[in-house]
Design a protein around this motif. Structure first.
Motif: not given
Length: 1157
Positions: A982-1006
Motif C-alpha cells: 500500500x502507498x500512503x499520503x498523509x497531511x495536516x489541515x488548518x482552517x486555511x487549507x491542507x499542508x504539504x503531504x508526506x508519503x510512505x509504503x508498507x506491505x501486509x504479511x502472507x
C-alpha cells in the motif's frame, strides 16, 4: 680506321707527348730549372733536346741532367751557376722506331725584381682644389710587378672617387684637399715570382688652403691688394688618357682594361658607353670607382669605339678609345691520332683560325714534310693529309703548326698501321648500378684494327638491342636514357672485325631512388627556445644512406646544442648565430638528394641608440634616435619615457609612442622639469631594454597651468568644513614654491570670500561653521612666479549631526500570512541635519499565536533608500504577533525611533507532519503513527490520510481517503488485503487549507499456509537455480534501465505512477490566493521510508498591488539605486510530482517568498 682511340700499350705505337712545360716559362733564379717533357710509346721512346734551334748535348754540361725513363731536364744552379746562362728556346723530341714527336718551343726566362733607381724627390706644393699626379714608375721586372701605395706604418692609403691609383701605378688626385697633406706617400712594387717587395722613396705633399695662403701673403707683403684667389670650381679635364682619342689592341680571350681618370672640382663622375652598341652583359665590370672598364674573355665582336665621359656640375669631357681585338691561332679542328689497318685509307685534318688568319705547315717526325722521306700513301692538301692504301711502313708522327704574328699552335698526331683482331678492354662481369628514371651508361671499351663493329644483346636469350630506347656511342658505350626496374639484367657486348670476334658480359641493376618524404620546414623560433627540423627518408633497401646536415652549406658548428637524430636535427637553446639555412643531404653510392629550410631566430629588438635632443624650446623639444637590431621581427612602435630629475629622480613615466617607421618625435614639455628621455623598441616578441638616457634638459619656470582637481567640501564634525583636493604633481607645479590659495563662503548668503594660502598640502579645515549648510569652495595653485588661472567653484557642506525627529503616523497593512506593508510620514528636511539617506524599519516577532511560547527576540532591519514613505515586510511567519518602528537615517547616523507598532499575521497552511511510521503489519491490518507539523501556522483542524494498493506490475489501485481528528497521533487500518503493498499520503489541515503531504509504503504479511508451501519450494534445488537465473536477469535489466535513465528515458514504474497521480492534491493557498504557505524541510527520507511532496508555492500577483520596489534592504535583501528590493526572490514555480514519487522540500516562510516572479 680508328680515330682518337687509345692504343693499348702492349701494341706497337709511335710516341705521344703527355706532359711538357709551358711555352713562356719564367723560372725563379734561386731554384733549379726543371723543363718537363714526358711521352709514351711502344717501344718506349728516347729523348733529345735542341736549344735555340741547335742540338743541346746534355752530356757535355755537368749542370744539366735528364731524369731516367723521361725527357725532363733538371738544370742545377745551386753551385753558383746563374739562371741567366740557361735562357733560351728549348724543344724536346721523343723518338722510337715508329716515329718522332716534338714539344712546343719552350722559352726559358728567369724572373727579375730590380731595385728602384736612386732619385731625389722634391716636395709637391699644391694649392687646394688643384689636381695632382704622384708618379710611381716602378722598375721593369719579369713578370711585371703589382703596384700599391702605403704610408710609413704600412697602411694602405685610402682611395675614393677623388683619389685613386691608375693602371700604370701612378696615384691620381682629381682635386687636393688640406687633409691630403703628408710626407709618406710611398709606392711599393711586389714581385710575386720571387716574393719580394721593392719600395720607392717617400713623396711629400703639402696642400695650401686659400685662407692660410692669404695669411702668409698678408704677413710678408705690405701691398694688401695682392691675395690668392679663392678656391673655384672647375669643369672636368682628363688626366689619363690624354687627348680626345686613343687606340687599344687586345688579344682574343684576354681581359680588356680601359681607363679614364679626370681632374675637376667637384670631383667628376665617370660613365662608359660603347658607340653603336651595348656593353656585353655578364662580362662587363666597373672597377676603381668606375674609372676602369673591365671586359673579360673578349672576342672579335668586342672591337669598337668605347667612350668614357667625365662630368660634374660645371660640364663634361670625354675620350674615345678605339679597341681592336686580334687573335693568336686557336683550333677549329686539331689533328687526331689514326690507327689504320694495312690497305686502309684515312685523313689528318688541321684547321685553325686567328686574326690575322694563321698559316698551316706540316712536319713528319719533326722534319718539314717537304724535305722528309717520301711516302707514296700520303698526299698533302693544305690543312689536310690524305692517306691511301697504307702499309706498315707508313707509321709516323705528323706535326701541324698554325702560326701568325701573335703566336703559334703545334699539335702531334700519329698514324699507326696495325692489323689486330678485336679486344674488349672493359672488365668481364662488371656490375653497373643506377637509379630508376636516370640514364644508364654501360661501357664496352674496345680496340682492333680494322675498327671492330659493336653489337649489344640482353638476357640469356641474347636478344639484340635496337630502337629509340637505346643510344649507341662510337666508343662502344650503350646508353639507356631512362632506366627502369625492368632494365635490370645481363648485357652482352660483341666486337667483330675481319680478323676475329670477341664478347663481354656485364650486369645492370636498377635501384629505387632515394627520397625525402618529410622535408624540413621553415621555422621562426624565439631566442633560447628549441628548433627541430625533420628529414624522413625512403630508400632502396640494398643501398645504405648517410645523412649529413649543413648550415649555410657548411658543416654544423661544433656545439653540443646541435643534436642530430636518426631523422631530425634539434637545436637546443637557440641563439642569434643559429639563424640561417639548414640542409639535409642524403647520400648513397648512387644518388644524392637534399632539402633545405630556413631558421629565422627572432627576439625582442635591441635597445635604440644615439639619442639626440634638438630644437630645444620652452614647451617642446625634438628627440631622435637610431633603431637597434630588429632581430628578425620588425619593430612595430617605439615607446618614449621621461624622467623628472628635479622632482622624481629615478622614476620613469610614459610620455608617448610612435610607429616603428619613425625615428624622431616632437615632445611637449612642462615648465620647471629636468627632463631625461629614453626610448623602448617594441616588436611582436616584446619590448626591448630601455635605451641609454638622453642628455638632461631643464625647462624654465612658469606660472602653474592648472589647479588642483577633485576639490571637495565635507564636514567631519557638526561645526566644521573639511576642504580637500588632489595636489599637483611635481612637474605640474611649473616652478618652485608651490602653494594653494583656499577660498570659501556660505552659499545663498551675501558673504565675502574668505581665503587662506597654505603650503603644498591637500587638506584645510574650516572651524566654527553652522551644521550642514552649503558652501562655495575654490582652490587655486600658485608658485614663486604667480597664480594659475582662476579655478572653478564647487559646492560643499559643513558637518552633519544626528536627525532630531522620528517618522510619524506609522501604519501597517497585513497583506497575507507572510507579507505586510508599512507606511509612515516623512520627517521635515531641516530636522534631518544632513544628507537624507533613507529610512530604516526595525521589526521583530513577539510570539507565535499557535504555541503561546516566547523565544529569543531577533530584530530584523530593512533600509529604504531616499525619501520613501512606505515599504514591504516579506518573510513573516503566519499566525504570529509582530512589532516594528521606523527611523530616519543621514550621513551621521540614525534618528530617534517611532513608537512601536503591533500587528498580527493570519493563519496559513501547516507544514507536513514531522514523521509517518507504519508498524505491526498483519494479514489484514497496519498501524500508522505520526508527529504533528513542525510549523502548524495556525490551529490544526484535522489530518487527511489517503492510501491505495500497488499490484505486482506496479499499477495503482483505487484511492481511499480518511479524515482523522487533530488530536490523534496513531491509527490502525483494518480489513486490508494480505500480502499487498500500500502507498500512503498523509497531511495536516488548518482552517486555511491542507499542508504539504508526506508519503510512505508498507506491505501486509502472507497467509501461513501459503508461506509454508513457499518454504517447501524454496528448499528445492531446481527452485534455487531458477531464482538465481531470474536474479541475474533482473540485475541485467536494472543495469539497462539505469543506463537509460541516465540518458533521460523513463522507466516503467515512473510512467505508471505518472498515470495514476493523486487527483486530490491541490495547491495550498491563502484565502486571498497571494502566497503559498510553508512546510517543514527537515526530513528527506528515501521513497521506501516515506517521501514528501512539495506544495504548489504559486503566487497570484493580481491580488496584490505591491511591487518588489517596496521591499527594503535586510539581512538577505538588496536594493537598486531607487531603493527597490531585489533580494532573495528567485521566481521559481515547481510542479508537484505525481503521487509523491519524488521527495521535495517543504516551504518555510522564507522559501515561500522564493516563488515571487
Amino acid at each position: 680506321m680508328i680515330s682518337a682511340l687509345d692504343v693499348p700499350l702492349d701494341l706497337s705505337q709511335p710516341p705521344t707527348i703527355t706532359q711538357q712545360s709551358p711555352k713562356d716559362y719564367i723560372v725563379d733564379p734561386r731554384e733549379n730549372i726543371v723543363i718537363q717533357c714526358e711521352a709514351k710509346g711502344k717501344p718506349p721512346p728516347s729523348f733529345s733536346w735542341t736549344r735555340n734551334g741547335t742540338h743541346f748535348d746534355i752530356d757535355k754540361d755537368a749542370q744539366v741532367t735528364m731524369k731516367p725513363n723521361s725527357g725532363t731536364l733538371v738544370v742545377n744552379i745551386m753551385n753558383g751557376v746563374k739562371a741567366e746562362a740557361y735562357e733560351g728556346v728549348y724543344q724536346c723530341t721523343a723518338r722510337n722506331e715508329r716515329g718522332a714527336a716534338i714539344s712546343n718551343n719552350i722559352v726559358i726566362r728567369p724572373s727579375r725584381s730590380p731595385l728602384w733607381t736612386k732619385e731625389k724627390l722634391e716636395p709637391n706644393h699644391v694649392r687646394e682644389g688643384d689636381s695632382l699626379v704622384l708618379n710611381c714608375r716602378p722598375p721593369v721586372g719579369l713578370p711585371p710587378p703589382i703596384i700599391f701605395w702605403m704610408d710609413n706604418a704600412f697602411q694602405r692609403l685610402p682611395q675614393s672617387e677623388r683619389v685613386s691609383q691608375g693602371l700604370n701605378g701612378d696615384l691620381y688626385f682629381s682635386n687636393v684637399q688640406p687633409e691630403d697633406t703628408r710626407e709618406d706617400y710611398i709606392c711599393y712594387a711586389r714581385f710575386n715570382h720571387t716574393q719580394t717587395i721593392q719600395q720607392k722613396q717617400p713623396i711629400s705633399v703639402k696642400v695650401f688652403s686659400m685662407d692660410s695662403l692669404n695669411d702668409t701673403i698678408a704677413a710678408n707683403l705690405s701691398d694688401t691688394d695682392i691675395y690668392a684667389k679663392p678656391v673655384t670650381e672647375r669643369p672636368p679635364v682628363l688626366l689619363t688618357p690624354t687627348g680626345s682619342t686613343s687606340n687599344k689592341v687586345e688579344l682574343r680571350g684576354n681581359v680588356l682594361l680601359l681607363e679614364c681618370i679626370a681632374a675637376g672640382l667637384p670631383t667628376p663622375v665617370i660613365r662608359w658607353i660603347k658607340e653603336g652598341g651595348e656593353l656585353p652583359a655578364n662580362r662587363t665590370f666597373f672597377e676603381n670607382f668606375k674609372k676602369t672598364l673591365k671586359i673579360i674573355d673578349v672576342s672579335e665582336a668586342d672591337s669598337g669605339n668605347y667612350k668614357c665621359i667625365a662630368r660634374n656640375i660645371l660640364g663634361s669631357t670625354h675620350h674615345v678609345i678605339s679597341v681592336t681585338v686580334k687573335a693568336s691561332p686557336y683550333w677549329i679542328t686539331a689533328p687526331r691520332n689514326l690507327v689504320l689497318s694495312p690497305g686502309e685509307d684515312g685523313t689528318l685534318i688541321c684547321r685553325a683560325n686567328g686574326n690575322p688568319k694563321p698559316s698551316i705547315s706540316w712536319l713528319t717526325n719533326g722534319v718539314p714534310i717537304a724535305i722528309a722521306p717520301e711516302d707514296p700513301s700520303r698526299k698533302v692538301d693544305g690543312d689536310t693529309i690524305i692517306f691511301s692504301a697504307v702499309q706498315e711502313r707508313s707509321s709516323a708522327v705528323y706535326q701541324c703548326n698554325a702560326s701568325n704574328e701573335y703566336g703559334y699552335l703545334l699539335a702531334n698526331a700519329f698514324v699507326n698501321v696495325l692489323a689486330e683482331p678485336p679486344r674488349i678492354l672493359t672488365p668481364a662481369n662488371k656490375l653497373y648500378q643506377v637509379i630508376a628514371d636516370s640514364p644508364a651508361l654501360i661501357d664496352c671499351a674496345y680496340f682492333g684494327s680494322p675498327k671492330p663493329e659493336i653489337e649489344w644483346f640482353k638476357g640469356v636469350k641474347r636478344s639484340i638491342l635496337r630502337g629509340n630506347e637505346y643510344v649507341f656511342h662510337d666508343n662502344g658505350t650503350l646508353e639507356i636514357p631512362v632506366a627502369q626496374k625492368d632494365s635490370t639484367g645481363t648485357y652482352t657486348c660483341v666486337a667483330r672485325n675481319k680478323l676475329g670476334k670477341t664478347q663481354n658480359e656485364v650486369q645492370l641493376e636498377v635501384k629505387d631512388p632515394t627520397m625525402i618524404i618529410k622535408q624540413p620546414e621553415y621555422k621562426v623560433i624565439q631566442r633560447s627556445a628549441q628548433a627541430s627540423f625533420e628529414c624522413v627518408i625512403k630508400h632502396d633497401p640494398t643501398l645504405l644512406p648517410t645523412v649529413i646536415w649543413l648550415k649555410d652549406n657548411n658543416e654544423l658548428p661544433d656545439d653540443e646544442r646541435f643534436l642530430v637524430g636518426k631523422d631530425n636535427l634539434t637545436i637546443m637553446n637557440v641563439t642569434d648565430k643559429d639563424d640561417g639555412t639548414y640542409t639535409c643531404i642524403v647520400n648513397t653510392t648512387l644518388d644524392s638528394v637534399s632539402a633545405s629550410a630556413v631558421l629565422t631566430v627572432v627576439a625582442r629588438p635591441n635597445p635604440p641608440l644615439d639619442l639626440e635632443l634638438t630644437g630645444q624650446l620652452e614647451r617642446s623639444i625634438e628627440l631622435s634616435w637610431v633603431p637597434g637590431e630588429e632581430n628578425n621581427s620588425p619593430i612595430t612602435n617605439f615607446v618614449i619615457e621621461y624622467e623628472d630629475g628635479l622632482h622624481e629622480p629615478g622614476v620613469w613615466h610614459y610620455q608617448t609612442e610612435v610607429p616603428g617607421s619613425q625615428t624622431t618625435v616632437q615632445l611637449k614639455l612642462s615648465p620647471y622639469v629636468n627632463y631625461s628621455f629614453r626610448v623602448i623598441a617594441v616588436n611582436e616578441i616584446g619590448r626591448s631594454q630601455p635605451s641609454e638616457p638622453s642628455e638632461q634638459y631643464l625647462t624654465k619656470s612658469a606660472n602653474p597651468d592648472e589647479n588642483p582637481s577633485n576639490v571637495q567640501g565635507i564636514g567631519s564634525e557638526p561645526d566644521n568644513l573639511v576642504i580637500t583636493w588632489e595636489s599637483l604633481k611635481g612637474f605640474q607645479s611649473n616652478g618652485p614654491g608651490l602653494q594653494y590659495k583656499v577660498s570659501w563662503r556660505q552659499k545663498d548668503v551675501d558673504d565675502e570670500w574668505t581665503s587662506v594660502v597654505v603650503a603644498n598640502v591637500s587638506k584645510y579645515i574650516v572651524s566654527g561653521t553652522p551644521t550642514f549648510v552649503p558652501y562655495e569652495i575654490k582652490v587655486q595653485a600658485l608658485n614663486d612666479l604667480g597664480y594659475a588661472p582662476e579655478p572653478s567653484e564647487v559646492i560643499g557642506h559643513s558637518g552633519e549631526d544626528l536627525p532630531m525627529v522620528a517618522p510619524g503616523n506609522v501604519q501597517v497593512h497585513v497583506i497575507n500570512s507572510t507579507l505586510a506593508k508599512v507606511h509612515w510620514d516623512p520627517v521635515p528636511l531641516k530636522s534631518v541635519r544632513g544628507h537624507l539617506q533613507g529610512y530604516k524599519v526595525y521589526y521583530w516577532k513577539v510570539q507565535s499565536l499557535s504555541r503561546r511560547s516566547k523565544r529569543h527576540v531577533e530584530k530584523k532591519i530593512l533600509t529604504f533608500r531616499g525619501n520613501k514613505t512606505f515599504g514591504m515586510l516579506p518573510g513573516l511567519e503566519p499566525y504570529s504577533s509582530y512589532k516594528l518602528n521606523v527611523r530616519v537615517v543621514n550621513g551621521k547616523g540614525e534618528g530617534p525611533a517611532s513608537p512601536d507598532k503591533m500587528f498580527k499575521t493570519p493563519e496559513g497552511v501547516p507544514s507536513s507532519p514531522s514523521f509517518l511510521k507504519i508498524t505491526n503489519p498483519t494479514l489484514d491490518s497496519l498501524t500508522l503513527e505520526w508527529g504533528s507539523p513542525t510549523h502548524p501556522n495556525g490551529v490544526l483542524t484535522s489530518y487527511i490520510l489517503k492510501f491505495q494498493p500497488i499490484n505486482n506490475t506496479h499499477e495503482l489501485g483505487p484511492l481511499v481517503e480518511i479524515r482523522i481528528p487533530a488530536n490523534e497521533s496513531s491509527l490502525i487500518l483494518k480489513n486490508l488485503n494480505y500480502s499487498t503493498r500500500y502507498k500512503f499520503y498523509f497531511n495536516a489541515q488548518t482552517s486555511v487549507g491542507s499542508g504539504s503531504q508526506i508519503t510512505e509504503e508498507a506491505v501486509t504479511i502472507m497467509d501461513e499456509a501459503m508461506a509454508s508451501r513457499q518454504v517447501d519450494i524454496a528448499t528445492q534445488g531446481w527452485f534455487i537455480g531458477l531464482m538465481c537465473a531470474v536474479a541475474l536477469l533482473i540485475l541485467i535489466l536494472l543495469i539497462v534501465c539505469f543506463i537509460r535513465r541516465n540518458k533521460g528515458g523513463k522507466y516503467p514504474v515512473k510512467e505508471k505512477e505518472d498515470a495514476h497521480a493523486d487527483p486530490e492534491i491541490q495547491p495550498m493557498k491563502e484565502d486571498d490566493g497571494t502566497f503559498g504557505e510553508y512546510s517543514d524541510a527537515e526530513d528527506h527520507k528515501p521513497l521506501k521510508k516515506g517521501s514528501r511532496t512539495p506544495s504548489d508555492r504559486t503566487v497570484k500577483k493580481e491580488d496584490s498591488d505591491d511591487s518588489l520596489v517596496d521591499y527594503g534592504e535586510g539581512v538577505n535583501g538588496q536594493f537598486n539605486e531607487d531603493g527597490s528590493f531585489i533580494g532573495q526572490y528567485s521566481g521559481k514555480k515547481e510542479k508537484e510530482p505525481a503521487e509523491g514519487n519524488e521527495s521535495s522540500e517543504a516551504p518555510s516562510p522564507v522559501n515561500a517568498m522564493n516563488s515571487f516572479v
